[in-house]
Enzyme design. Structure first.
Site, PDB file in Angstrom:
ATOM      1  CD  GLN A  11      79.878 -46.162  10.853  1.00 44.26           C
ATOM      2  OE1 GLN A  11      79.621 -45.247  11.587  1.00 44.26           O
ATOM      3  NE2 GLN A  11      81.065 -46.277  10.333  1.00 44.26           N
ATOM      4  CG  ASP A  34      80.900 -63.055  -0.824  1.00 47.28           C
ATOM      5  OD1 ASP A  34      81.769 -62.016  -0.644  1.00 47.28           O
ATOM      6  OD2 ASP A  34      81.400 -64.205  -0.034  1.00 47.28           O
ATOM      7  CG  LEU A  35      80.688 -56.432  -2.851  1.00 46.41           C
ATOM      8  CD1 LEU A  35      81.069 -55.397  -2.128  1.00 46.41           C
ATOM      9  CD2 LEU A  35      80.284 -56.380  -4.136  1.00 46.41           C
ATOM     10  CB  ALA A  58      83.474 -51.158   1.269  1.00 40.43           C
ATOM     11  CB  THR A  99      87.487 -44.194   0.767  1.00 37.95           C
ATOM     12  OG1 THR A  99      88.377 -43.876   2.074  1.00 37.95           O
ATOM     13  CG2 THR A  99      88.489 -44.927  -0.015  1.00 37.95           C
ATOM     14  CE1 TYR A 123      88.537 -49.499   2.627  1.00 36.09           C
ATOM     15  CE2 TYR A 123      89.506 -47.222   2.982  1.00 36.09           C
ATOM     16  CZ  TYR A 123      88.712 -47.843   2.831  1.00 36.09           C
ATOM     17  OH  TYR A 123      87.288 -47.480   2.661  1.00 36.09           O
ATOM     18  CD1 TRP A 148      88.619 -38.948   8.096  1.00 33.44           C
ATOM     19  CD2 TRP A 148      88.643 -37.474   9.922  1.00 33.44           C
ATOM     20  NE1 TRP A 148      89.942 -38.647   8.395  1.00 33.44           N
ATOM     21  CE2 TRP A 148      90.039 -37.748   9.313  1.00 33.44           C
ATOM     22  CE3 TRP A 148      88.495 -36.710  10.995  1.00 33.44           C
ATOM     23  CZ2 TRP A 148      91.076 -36.836   9.848  1.00 33.44           C
ATOM     24  CZ3 TRP A 148      89.203 -36.134  11.527  1.00 33.44           C
ATOM     25  CH2 TRP A 148      90.749 -36.036  10.980  1.00 33.44           C
TER      26      TRP A 148
END
Length: 290
Positions: A11, A34-35, A58, A99, A123, A148
């Site tokens: 996003q 690729d992480l 992520a 986050t 997470y 959010w």
């Protein structure tokens, strides 16, 4: 500036693609980047040689992470550290997105950057590890915690509510979790404010919170979505608020995800609009697209 943005289909990356006029954006995504594969990270940074890195990619499957802790840690915890160290080698600062899930949700006020962390699940724990890896990398960095997130892009709560309302007249939505809905379009504006500061005089290295202004709960958020949808003749549904215990999930969510964003505003001169105003713009756009 040449900016390397990870998470091409996310996003925030898509919002940046719309808004970052005057900058050269280079998007990195699997399989070339690729992480979970350090060699691909280092190769991408060496090839692009960016002036700045936005670390937006992520592992975001919160519930699935409970059964895939190793891959979640590789992507969220280890990968950002490799990315930041690769940037440090060429003098590229990094804006790393984190986050609200790094907190346990127990406070009765918005969380500040210096509050003690305490993730409730895999997470949050892996995202916290990623923060720490970036901070220890030696790179100039701004770690920005979000909460959010929704937008006209990808999968998110706003799009899910509108989709469900197309076939259901009534929905049960959790009402005992508080937070600050955050439009990815506003997040992109915030990131560009950090970039501008770096261009001018070097941004202040540190940890920041950024989220939509104001607060709500998931059930009230859903009602606001449907109120906006109704204004444009879109789908609506009746919302009944339920406790989190009525909607059990593999990963426990923080009861309080509200973020105090005053440090970000004071440092970079940008404050997010009221979440209701940003929501109205996104809902209208989604309905026009539909």
């Amino acid at each position: 500036m040449r900016i390397l943005v990870t998470g091409k289909d996310g996003q925030v990356a898509q919002a940046l693609a719309e808004q970052a006029k005057g900058h050269e954006l280079v998007f990195a995504a699997r399989p070339e980047f690729d992480l979970a594969q350090p060699a691909t990270i280092e190769a991408t940074v060496a090839r692009v040689h960016p002036d700045l890195i936005v670390s937006a990619a992520a592992y975001t499957a919160v519930d699935k992470a409970e059964s895939e802790p190793e891959i979640a840690m590789a992507i969220n915890g280890d990968g950002p550290g490799v990315l930041a160290r690769a940037g440090a080698k060429i003098g590229a600062p990094i804006i790393h997105l984190s986050t609200d899930y790094v907190f346990d949700g127990s406070l009765d006020r918005p969380w500040r950057e210096d509050d003690a962390t305490g993730p409730l699940g895999v997470y949050g724990a892996t995202k916290l590890a990623g923060e720490q890896a970036v901070q220890a990398s030696g790179a100039d960095h701004a770690v920005v915690r979000l909460a959010w997130v929704y937008s006209p892009f990808g999968n998110n709560f706003v799009k899910t509510m509108l989709r469900l309302a197309e076939t259901r007249d009534a929905l049960n939505v959790v009402e005992d979790q508080q937070g600050c809905p955050s439009s990815a379009l506003d997040i992109a504006t915030a990131i560009l404010a950090v970039v501008q500061r770096w261009q001018q005089d070097g941004a202040t290295k540190g940890l920041y919170h950024f989220a939509g202004s104001g607060e709500t709960n998931w059930a009230a958020f859903a009602r606001a979505i449907f109120a906006e949808s109704a204004r444009h003749g879109g789908p609506t549904a009746t919302v009944t608020g339920i406790p989190s215990s009525g909607y059990p999930t593999p990963a426990k969510r923080p009861a309080n995800s509200r973020l105090d964003c005053s440090r970000f505003t004071e440092t970079f001169g940008y404050r997010a609009p009221a979440w209701e105003d940003s929501l109205a713009r996104v809902v209208e756009r989604l309905l026009v697209q539909a």
